[in-house]
Design an enzyme around this catalytic site. Structure first.
Site, PDB file in Angstrom:
ATOM      1  N   ASP A  51       0.808  -1.229   0.000  1.00  0.00           N
ATOM      2  CA  ASP A  51       0.000   0.000   0.000  1.00  0.00           C
ATOM      3  C   ASP A  51       0.841   1.280   0.000  1.00  0.00           C
ATOM      4  O   ASP A  51       0.333   2.354  -0.299  1.00  0.00           O
ATOM      5  CB  ASP A  51      -0.921   0.023   1.225  1.00  0.00           C
ATOM      6  CG  ASP A  51      -2.006  -1.035   1.154  1.00  0.00           C
ATOM      7  OD1 ASP A  51      -2.191  -1.621   0.076  1.00  0.00           O
ATOM      8  OD2 ASP A  51      -2.667  -1.277   2.180  1.00  0.00           O
TER       9      ASP A  51
ATOM     10  N   ARG B 265      -6.398  -0.115   1.169  1.00  0.00           N
ATOM     11  CA  ARG B 265      -7.444  -0.048   2.195  1.00  0.00           C
ATOM     12  C   ARG B 265      -7.764   1.404   2.578  1.00  0.00           C
ATOM     13  O   ARG B 265      -8.911   1.818   2.558  1.00  0.00           O
ATOM     14  CB  ARG B 265      -6.922  -0.790   3.422  1.00  0.00           C
ATOM     15  CG  ARG B 265      -7.908  -1.069   4.502  1.00  0.00           C
ATOM     16  CD  ARG B 265      -7.185  -1.632   5.695  1.00  0.00           C
ATOM     17  NE  ARG B 265      -6.741  -2.993   5.487  1.00  0.00           N
ATOM     18  CZ  ARG B 265      -7.393  -4.074   5.911  1.00  0.00           C
ATOM     19  NH1 ARG B 265      -8.525  -3.927   6.555  1.00  0.00           N
ATOM     20  NH2 ARG B 265      -6.919  -5.272   5.710  1.00  0.00           N
TER      21      ARG B 265
ATOM     22  N   ARG C 280     -17.114  -3.934 -17.606  1.00  0.00           N
ATOM     23  CA  ARG C 280     -16.663  -5.196 -17.022  1.00  0.00           C
ATOM     24  C   ARG C 280     -15.759  -4.881 -15.839  1.00  0.00           C
ATOM     25  O   ARG C 280     -15.142  -3.822 -15.803  1.00  0.00           O
ATOM     26  CB  ARG C 280     -15.880  -6.039 -18.034  1.00  0.00           C
ATOM     27  CG  ARG C 280     -16.696  -6.507 -19.216  1.00  0.00           C
ATOM     28  CD  ARG C 280     -17.663  -7.622 -18.815  1.00  0.00           C
ATOM     29  NE  ARG C 280     -18.300  -8.226 -19.965  1.00  0.00           N
ATOM     30  CZ  ARG C 280     -19.437  -7.811 -20.505  1.00  0.00           C
ATOM     31  NH1 ARG C 280     -20.063  -6.761 -19.994  1.00  0.00           N
ATOM     32  NH2 ARG C 280     -19.951  -8.441 -21.551  1.00  0.00           N
TER      33      ARG C 280
ATOM     34  N   VAL D  59      -3.463 -10.971  -5.968  1.00  0.00           N
ATOM     35  CA  VAL D  59      -2.480 -11.165  -7.045  1.00  0.00           C
ATOM     36  C   VAL D  59      -1.362 -10.119  -6.905  1.00  0.00           C
ATOM     37  O   VAL D  59      -0.194 -10.378  -7.181  1.00  0.00           O
ATOM     38  CB  VAL D  59      -3.174 -11.033  -8.429  1.00  0.00           C
ATOM     39  CG1 VAL D  59      -2.161 -10.991  -9.557  1.00  0.00           C
ATOM     40  CG2 VAL D  59      -4.141 -12.184  -8.632  1.00  0.00           C
TER      41      VAL D  59
END
Ligand code: F6P
Length: 343
Positions: free
Chosen positions: A127, A171, A266, A273
């Site tokens: 992050d 997050r 989509r 990953v």
């Protein structure tokens, strides 16, 4: 000196490179003994450890994950946890603990340091939200993986004249979303720092596609938040460590955008990953430099400090400063980027 090393929090590519550097530097330069504790602070509290030497670390440099295991275990949230941690470290004769972690692990390190535990921090997290360091271990690899994925989404989006929503981790902060969005030419980037209004996003996308342009990529950080009252999101689940388990906002955004624009949308959720697999060269080098610097810091008795990258140099900052707040994407950066590239 007897040095302990542990990895806590979510894993990321480059942790093994950091462990290896700590072990090599400590044993080769200082003839130290190194002990690895398993699963972050859990291993210290529950006395779960193994001896580490150069031979044990052979071959780990390019491997993702962590050979020590990791968890979000916090000794301050377990009855008697801190006392047991201190007693175990004393029993092992540990004179320095190198804690490789993100905000949670390093905050526990800061608190333990206040109680006299000799800790040095190394910042890691995909992050990139640890304060007072330009980069954390793992971020560069995560961005690279995201960019490769978005490049692939681009070609299929072009063929079908579609909008592709790509959800990435993040997050509380949008560093991965912003960097990967910029590097892969996204049309929209949604970050937790700037609440979004989907009707504005939809207008922007509709205008792009009206002009005969096609293939819009929307990168959304998992922690992105809609402006109050504009969109309902399902409540997040809470994991065993009291953390929100995020993931899924991309599907909501894609569904709503399809309804608002009439364009085919989509969604791809990259999730874990981004945390797996082999570290980039940058992360291997950063982790190695941090590991070496952390052992030097231990021998300088710079306890309560964290090694950090500042404009190319590895320096030391206090754990207090490093954990006082998260390093968030600044408004001016978002605005500059939006003005020039996201049109
Ligand atoms: O490593 C940090 C992070 O990637 C966050 O962006 C994400 O929300 C979290 O980890 C998910 O972690 P886990 O599913 O392993 O608890």
């Amino acid at each position: 000196m007897r040095v302990a090393v542990l990895t806590g929090g979510g894993d990321c590519p480059g942790l093994n490179a950091a462990i290896r550097a700590v072990v090599r530097k400590a044993t080769v330069s200082y003839s130290d003994e190194v002990v690895g504790f398993r699963d972050g602070w859990r291993g210290v509290v529950e006395d779960d450890s193994l001896p580490l030497d150069v031979a044990r670390c052979r071959g780990v440099l390019p491997r993702g994950g962590t050979m020590l295991g990791t968890s979000r275990y916090n000794p301050f949230k377990v009855p008697g946890g801190v006392d047991r941690a201190i007693a175990n470290l004393e029993r092992h004769g540990i004179e320095a603990v190198v804690a490789i972690g993100g905000e949670g692990t390093l905050s526990a390190a800061r608190q333990l340091s206040r109680q006299g535990v000799p800790v040095i921090g190394i910042p890691k997290t995909i992050d990139n939200d640890v304060n007072r360091t330009d980069f954390t271990i793992g971020f560069d690899t995560a961005v690279q993986v995201a960019v490769e994925a978005i490049d692939r989404l681009h070609t299929t989006a072009e063929s079908h004249d579609r909008v592709m929503v790509c959800e990435v981790m993040g997050r509380h902060v949008g560093w991965i979303a912003l960097y990967s969005g910029l590097a892969a030419g996204a049309a929209v980037v949604l970050v937790p720092e700037e609440p979004f209004d989907l009707s504005l996003v939809a207008g922007h996308l509709a205008r792009r596609h009206e002009k005969g342009r096609f293939a819009s990529i929307v990168v959304v950080a998992e922690g992105a938040k809609p402006k109050e009252g504009t969109l309902d999101l399902p409540p997040a689940e809470i994991d065993q460590y009291d953390h929100e388990r995020l993931g899924g906002i991309g599907s909501v955004v894609a569904r709503e955008l399809e309804g608002l624009t009439g364009l085919e949308c989509r969604v791809t959720i990259l999730g874990h990953v981004l945390r797996g697999g082999t570290p980039s060269a940058f992360d291997r080098v950063l982790a190695t430099r941090f590991g070496i610097a952390a052992v030097d810091a231990a021998h300088d008795r710079a306890f309560g400090e964290m090694v950090a990258l500042h404009g190319g140099s590895v320096e030391r900052v206090t754990l207090e400063d490093a954990t006082s707040e998260l390093k968030r994407v600044g408004r001016s950066l978002v605005e500059d980027v939006a003005r020039v590239f996201l049109e």
